[in-house]
Write a protein that holds these residues in place. Structure first.
Motif, PDB file in Angstrom:
ATOM      1  N   GLU A  61       0.450  -1.581   0.045  1.00  0.00           N
ATOM      2  CA  GLU A  61       0.009  -0.463  -0.061  1.00  0.00           C
ATOM      3  C   GLU A  61       0.669   1.189   0.054  1.00  0.00           C
ATOM      4  N   GLU A  62       1.980   1.493   1.166  1.00  0.00           N
ATOM      5  CA  GLU A  62       2.781   2.422   0.726  1.00  0.00           C
ATOM      6  C   GLU A  62       3.463   2.257  -0.639  1.00  0.00           C
ATOM      7  N   ALA A  63       3.906   1.312  -1.399  1.00  0.00           N
ATOM      8  CA  ALA A  63       4.668   1.372  -2.262  1.00  0.00           C
ATOM      9  C   ALA A  63       3.805   2.573  -3.151  1.00  0.00           C
ATOM     10  N   MET A  64       2.555   1.596  -3.836  1.00  0.00           N
ATOM     11  CA  MET A  64       1.346   1.912  -4.557  1.00  0.00           C
ATOM     12  C   MET A  64       0.973   3.732  -4.213  1.00  0.00           C
ATOM     13  N   LYS A  65       1.182   4.286  -2.931  1.00  0.00           N
ATOM     14  CA  LYS A  65       0.746   6.143  -2.721  1.00  0.00           C
ATOM     15  C   LYS A  65       2.443   6.457  -3.003  1.00  0.00           C
ATOM     16  N   GLU A  66       3.644   5.527  -3.052  1.00  0.00           N
ATOM     17  CA  GLU A  66       4.492   6.781  -3.797  1.00  0.00           C
ATOM     18  C   GLU A  66       4.400   6.285  -5.134  1.00  0.00           C
ATOM     19  N   LYS A  67       3.651   5.328  -5.748  1.00  0.00           N
ATOM     20  CA  LYS A  67       3.684   5.467  -7.285  1.00  0.00           C
ATOM     21  C   LYS A  67       4.895   4.854  -7.408  1.00  0.00           C
ATOM     22  N   ILE A  68       5.811   3.384  -6.695  1.00  0.00           N
ATOM     23  CA  ILE A  68       6.305   2.700  -7.335  1.00  0.00           C
ATOM     24  C   ILE A  68       5.648   1.326  -8.205  1.00  0.00           C
ATOM     25  N   PRO A  69       6.084   0.652  -9.423  1.00  0.00           N
ATOM     26  CA  PRO A  69       5.611  -0.182 -10.245  1.00  0.00           C
ATOM     27  C   PRO A  69       6.633  -1.112  -9.621  1.00  0.00           C
ATOM     28  N   VAL A  70       5.598  -1.515  -8.423  1.00  0.00           N
ATOM     29  CA  VAL A  70       5.715  -3.249  -8.194  1.00  0.00           C
ATOM     30  C   VAL A  70       4.351  -3.989  -7.765  1.00  0.00           C
ATOM     31  N   SER A  71       4.802  -5.521  -7.649  1.00  0.00           N
ATOM     32  CA  SER A  71       3.597  -6.252  -7.285  1.00  0.00           C
ATOM     33  C   SER A  71       4.677  -6.655  -6.316  1.00  0.00           C
ATOM     34  N   LEU A  72       2.271  -7.305  -5.410  1.00  0.00           N
ATOM     35  CA  LEU A  72       2.609  -8.416  -4.140  1.00  0.00           C
ATOM     36  C   LEU A  72       3.976  -9.573  -4.366  1.00  0.00           C
ATOM     37  N   ALA A  73       3.634  -9.341  -5.111  1.00  0.00           N
ATOM     38  CA  ALA A  73       5.038 -11.144  -5.433  1.00  0.00           C
ATOM     39  C   ALA A  73       6.894 -10.209  -5.471  1.00  0.00           C
ATOM     40  N   THR A  74       7.309  -9.492  -5.541  1.00  0.00           N
ATOM     41  CA  THR A  74       7.937  -8.744  -5.946  1.00  0.00           C
ATOM     42  C   THR A  74       8.522  -8.178  -4.410  1.00  0.00           C
ATOM     43  N   ILE A  75       7.265  -7.538  -3.357  1.00  0.00           N
ATOM     44  CA  ILE A  75       7.501  -7.418  -1.745  1.00  0.00           C
ATOM     45  C   ILE A  75       7.805  -8.319  -1.386  1.00  0.00           C
ATOM     46  N   TYR A  76       6.867  -9.234  -1.603  1.00  0.00           N
ATOM     47  CA  TYR A  76       7.149 -10.452  -0.448  1.00  0.00           C
ATOM     48  C   TYR A  76       8.788 -10.770  -1.085  1.00  0.00           C
ATOM     49  N   ASN A  77       8.960 -11.293  -1.987  1.00  0.00           N
ATOM     50  CA  ASN A  77      10.358 -11.852  -2.544  1.00  0.00           C
ATOM     51  C   ASN A  77      11.809 -11.018  -2.387  1.00  0.00           C
ATOM     52  N   THR A  78      11.228  -9.860  -2.499  1.00  0.00           N
ATOM     53  CA  THR A  78      12.172  -8.302  -1.505  1.00  0.00           C
ATOM     54  C   THR A  78      12.469  -8.156  -0.062  1.00  0.00           C
ATOM     55  N   LEU A  79      11.293  -8.706   1.028  1.00  0.00           N
ATOM     56  CA  LEU A  79      11.120  -8.980   2.394  1.00  0.00           C
ATOM     57  C   LEU A  79      11.745 -10.329   2.766  1.00  0.00           C
ATOM     58  N   HIS A  80      11.916 -11.143   1.834  1.00  0.00           N
ATOM     59  CA  HIS A  80      12.317 -12.123   2.067  1.00  0.00           C
ATOM     60  C   HIS A  80      14.246 -11.982   1.954  1.00  0.00           C
ATOM     61  N   ARG A  89      14.038  -8.377  10.399  1.00  0.00           N
ATOM     62  CA  ARG A  89      13.709  -9.801  11.299  1.00  0.00           C
ATOM     63  C   ARG A  89      11.812  -9.976  11.259  1.00  0.00           C
ATOM     64  N   GLU A  90      11.907 -11.259  10.721  1.00  0.00           N
ATOM     65  CA  GLU A  90      11.011 -11.595  10.565  1.00  0.00           C
ATOM     66  C   GLU A  90      10.262 -11.852  11.394  1.00  0.00           C
ATOM     67  N   LEU A  91       8.427 -11.810  11.879  1.00  0.00           N
ATOM     68  CA  LEU A  91       7.761 -12.127  12.735  1.00  0.00           C
ATOM     69  C   LEU A  91       6.295 -12.829  12.724  1.00  0.00           C
ATOM     70  N   ALA A  92       6.227 -14.269  13.029  1.00  0.00           N
ATOM     71  CA  ALA A  92       4.831 -15.086  12.195  1.00  0.00           C
ATOM     72  C   ALA A  92       4.533 -14.282  13.389  1.00  0.00           C
ATOM     73  N   ILE A  93       3.196 -14.098  13.342  1.00  0.00           N
ATOM     74  CA  ILE A  93       2.516 -14.079  14.263  1.00  0.00           C
ATOM     75  C   ILE A  93       1.291 -15.123  13.836  1.00  0.00           C
ATOM     76  N   ASP A  94       0.935 -15.909  14.569  1.00  0.00           N
ATOM     77  CA  ASP A  94      -0.094 -16.961  14.594  1.00  0.00           C
ATOM     78  C   ASP A  94      -0.691 -17.969  13.437  1.00  0.00           C
ATOM     79  N   GLY A  95       0.942 -17.935  13.024  1.00  0.00           N
ATOM     80  CA  GLY A  95       1.309 -18.620  11.190  1.00  0.00           C
ATOM     81  C   GLY A  95       0.489 -18.171  10.601  1.00  0.00           C
ATOM     82  N   ALA A  96      -0.243 -17.086  10.865  1.00  0.00           N
ATOM     83  CA  ALA A  96      -1.130 -16.586   9.491  1.00  0.00           C
ATOM     84  C   ALA A  96      -0.924 -15.118   8.824  1.00  0.00           C
ATOM     85  N   LYS A  97      -0.045 -14.491   9.977  1.00  0.00           N
ATOM     86  CA  LYS A  97       0.232 -13.269   9.765  1.00  0.00           C
ATOM     87  C   LYS A  97       1.914 -12.814   9.966  1.00  0.00           C
TER      88      LYS A  97
END
Length: 157
Positions: A61-80, A89-97
């Motif tokens: 959502e923040e990337a879209m507001k900044e007009k950065i052309p990126v897919s959600l898949a790219t966001i996930y890949n970049t975060l990992h 640091r990755e924080l898995a909360i309840d396995g779903a979040k």
């Protein structure tokens, strides 16, 4: 990100508040990641506001507001990739979040049930008296303590 100056292409070098693109490029190079335009742009969005906890959807959502052309898949890949490189640091909360913490120092977390709220706890505020012996061939990499909170209902009166 109303406190940041946006640019139509999302890339470029206009003056912005927060962590400059040059600093992001250097940070990526230091951990062995090639500073591609998308990584630099996403790194700026992630780190320009200081230490925080963010989900992939929030970053998208923040990337879209900044007009950065990126897919959600790219966001996930970049975060990992950033997590594997030690920038997050990755924080898995309840396995779903899953949240990503821009503060990679040793610390723990409060999580507010029913909200997307994660609050840091200083490492020295938690006393882990004893840890189990890890299985043969393993060592403990780090200990993450997550303390769950719920709001106290105000008494009617």
């Amino acid at each position: 990100m109303s406190d940041l100056i946006s640019q139509d292409a999302g890339y470029g070098s206009t003056a912005r508040k927060g962590c400059p693109f040059h600093d992001i490029r250097q940070r990526l190079r230091r951990v062995g990641l090639r500073p591609t335009r998308q990584r630099v742009s996403l790194g700026w969005v992630l780190f320009a506001r200081g230490d925080r906890h963010i989900s992939a959807e929030m970053l998208y959502e923040e990337a879209m507001k900044e007009k950065i052309p990126v897919s959600l898949a790219t966001i996930y890949n970049t975060l990992h990739q950033f997590t594997q490189a030690g920038l997050l640091r990755e924080l898995a909360i309840d396995g779903a979040k899953t949240f990503f913490d821009t503060d990679s120092s040793e610390h723990h977390h409060f999580v507010v049930d029913g909200e997307n709220t994660v609050i840091d706890i200083p490492a020295e505020a938690v006393d882990v008296a004893a840890l189990p012996e890890p299985p043969a061939g393993y060592e403990i990499a780090r200990v993450d303590v997550v303390v769950r909170l719920r709001k106290i209902e105000a008494a009617e009166g």
